[in-house]
Motif scaffolding. Structure first.
Motif, mmCIF file in Angstrom:
data_model
loop_
_atom_site.group_PDB
_atom_site.id
_atom_site.type_symbol
_atom_site.label_atom_id
_atom_site.label_comp_id
_atom_site.label_asym_id
_atom_site.label_seq_id
_atom_site.Cartn_x
_atom_site.Cartn_y
_atom_site.Cartn_z
ATOM 1 N N UNK A 1 0.987 -1.182 -0.137
ATOM 2 C CA UNK A 1 0.069 0.129 0.119
ATOM 3 C C UNK A 1 0.921 1.278 0.074
ATOM 4 N N UNK A 2 1.825 1.268 0.812
ATOM 5 C CA UNK A 2 2.924 2.619 0.875
ATOM 6 C C UNK A 2 4.097 2.584 0.134
ATOM 7 N N UNK A 3 4.521 1.570 -0.471
ATOM 8 C CA UNK A 3 5.972 1.759 -1.141
ATOM 9 C C UNK A 3 5.880 2.517 -2.308
ATOM 10 N N UNK B 1 8.873 5.383 -2.314
ATOM 11 C CA UNK B 1 9.762 5.295 -3.470
ATOM 12 C C UNK B 1 9.930 6.666 -3.821
ATOM 13 N N UNK B 2 8.498 7.309 -3.926
ATOM 14 C CA UNK B 2 8.763 8.966 -4.519
ATOM 15 C C UNK B 2 9.338 9.803 -3.409
ATOM 16 N N UNK C 1 12.993 9.247 -3.826
ATOM 17 C CA UNK C 1 13.735 9.533 -4.915
ATOM 18 C C UNK C 1 14.413 8.290 -5.409
ATOM 19 N N UNK C 2 13.510 6.832 -5.414
ATOM 20 C CA UNK C 2 14.135 5.713 -5.771
ATOM 21 C C UNK C 2 13.043 5.090 -6.471
ATOM 22 N N UNK C 3 13.331 4.088 -7.078
ATOM 23 C CA UNK C 3 12.326 3.129 -7.798
ATOM 24 C C UNK C 3 11.570 1.987 -6.965
ATOM 25 N N UNK C 4 10.376 1.656 -7.030
ATOM 26 C CA UNK C 4 9.640 0.988 -6.282
ATOM 27 C C UNK C 4 10.246 -0.301 -5.748
ATOM 28 N N UNK C 5 11.040 -0.922 -6.845
ATOM 29 C CA UNK C 5 11.784 -2.091 -6.692
ATOM 30 C C UNK C 5 12.988 -2.168 -5.746
ATOM 31 N N UNK C 6 13.436 -0.677 -5.491
ATOM 32 C CA UNK C 6 14.493 -0.452 -4.632
ATOM 33 C C UNK C 6 14.113 -0.322 -3.136
ATOM 34 N N UNK C 7 12.866 -0.061 -3.060
ATOM 35 C CA UNK C 7 12.345 -0.028 -1.563
ATOM 36 C C UNK C 7 12.483 -1.502 -0.777
#
Length: 388
Positions: A114-116, A120-121, A124-130
């Motif tokens: 729900x929150x990733x 990520x925003x 300042x990273x991509x979702x896959x990097x969370x």
């Protein structure tokens, strides 16, 4: 002096990295700050940060013998308190350990999913990097009723209250090369930790807390049981220095010195009155930035500036300028230590510590961690599954 545990608190914030060595006796609420080392950062670049951190940690022999607490800037970490509600299809059956394990697994995943995107925003990273690095189960309610352990109860709905901490996958990989992983007791977004600790000191009622850095202001919301980073805007101490420099036709160093003198009420009455008129204009830009981000029904905003803040912002004549009720309130280390009953002593080697309020927030968050071993075990197991 406390004879309790030895800690190293690592703070990586907007414009500096600091390593503090201390002893704690949490049972008797005593803290002794032994020594501290810090380094200014021209920018919060992760590689530069970790290079400086490695250098500072070399000054602490036997690091593996210390418990480690890490407080990170909001660009590097996100800690969020929230809840997830689940409906049990087998409401008439009692909850056993396997059922609880499954419920917690579902809740952790839904929370994460729900929150990733927003996290990520924010970083300042991509979702896959969370990367989810820490989960704490703060509370569980079955059919609206709070329970310590839901095993043995029947329930149609289960609500799980979490705190979860996320960092970027790449930063965490590099951090593990610098800090002994087995010694880390807590890794947390520093601003969220401070807002949570402030809530314990303040008592009831929702509020906001603002960290005022040189180049921006970060706002944190505290409305129990929800805590976390709300938003940021581009106003900081450097804006005030530039404005004063232009107004007085002086260089930034002189402008900063004049602001410090004014904040300490050093000067003649005519000068202080005239200078108040100058800074009030620029401080109005800051205050309206705060006003645009906070909820109309939550007027209290505690300010934690990392530079000398003119006290006029806390005056009624300044706050009457707003279009709606908004109370800008000062913060101090005493607000935390006295309200929570702690005594703090400093060795001479720690006399130059940066923003002790942030240090207390990160350290005392340890004392607010949930102690339910069963829940912790289940949550830890699911975190290991998510990070692999």
């Amino acid at each position: 002096m406390p004879k309790g545990d030895k800690y190293v608190v690592i703070e990586i914030l907007n414009h500096y990295v600091q390593v503090t060595v201390l002893r704690t006796d949490f049972a008797n609420k005593e803290i002794r700050i032994l020594k501290a080392f810090s380094k200014d950062l021209p920018q919060p670049d992760p590689h530069l940060v970790l290079k400086e951190l490695r250098r500072l940690l070399r000054k602490i022999p036997g690091l593996s013998h210390y418990r480690i607490v890490i407080g990170l800037d909001s660009l590097l970490a996100t800690t969020k308190y929230a809840s997830i509600s689940l409906v049990r299809p087998n409401a008439k059956e009692v909850i056993d350990e396997a059922d609880l394990d499954n419920l917690i697994s579902q809740a952790i995943w839904r929370f994460f999913d729900k929150h990733r995107f927003r996290i990520a925003q924010k970083m300042g990273i991509d979702e896959v990097d969370v990367l989810l690095t820490d989960v704490r189960i703060r509370d569980i309610r079955i059919d609206g009723h709070r329970v310590v352990n839901p095993i043995g109860f029947k329930a149609k709905s289960v609500e799980v209250f979490f705190s979860q901490t996320f960092v970027s996958r790449g930063f965490m990989a590099e951090l593990r090369d610098v800090v002994p992983r087995e010694g880390i007791e807590l890794l947390v977004e520093a601003g969220t930790a401070l807002s949570h600790v402030l809530a314990q000191a303040r008592g009831d009622g929702a509020f906001y807390m603002a960290n005022l850095f040189p180049n921006h202001t970060a706002i944190f919301a505290a409305a129990h049981p929800h805590f976390g980073h709300e938003d940021s805007f581009a106003w900081g101490g450097d804006n005030l220095i530039r404005y004063v420099g232009r107004s007085l036709h002086v260089d930034p160093e002189t402008a900063a010195a004049v602001i410090s003198a004014y904040a300490a009420s050093e000067g003649s009455e005519p000068f202080l009155r005239k200078f108040e008129g100058i800074v009030t204009h620029e401080l109005g830009s800051f205050a309206h930035g705060v006003e645009s981000l906070v909820d109309r029904d939550v007027p209290d905003v505690y300010l934690n500036p990392f530079f000398p803040m003119p006290e006029v912002v806390f005056s009624a004549r300044f706050q009457n300028r707003f279009d709606r009720p908004l109370r800008l309130l000062p913060l101090s280390t005493q607000f935390v230590t006295e309200k929570l009953g702690y005594t703090v002593q400093y060795n001479k080697a720690a006399s130059g510590i940066r923003d002790p309020l942030m240090l207390y927030g990160v350290l005392l968050e340890l004392t607010l961690l949930p102690r339910n071993d069963t829940m912790s075990h289940l949550a830890d197991r699911r975190v290991r599954w998510l990070v692999t």
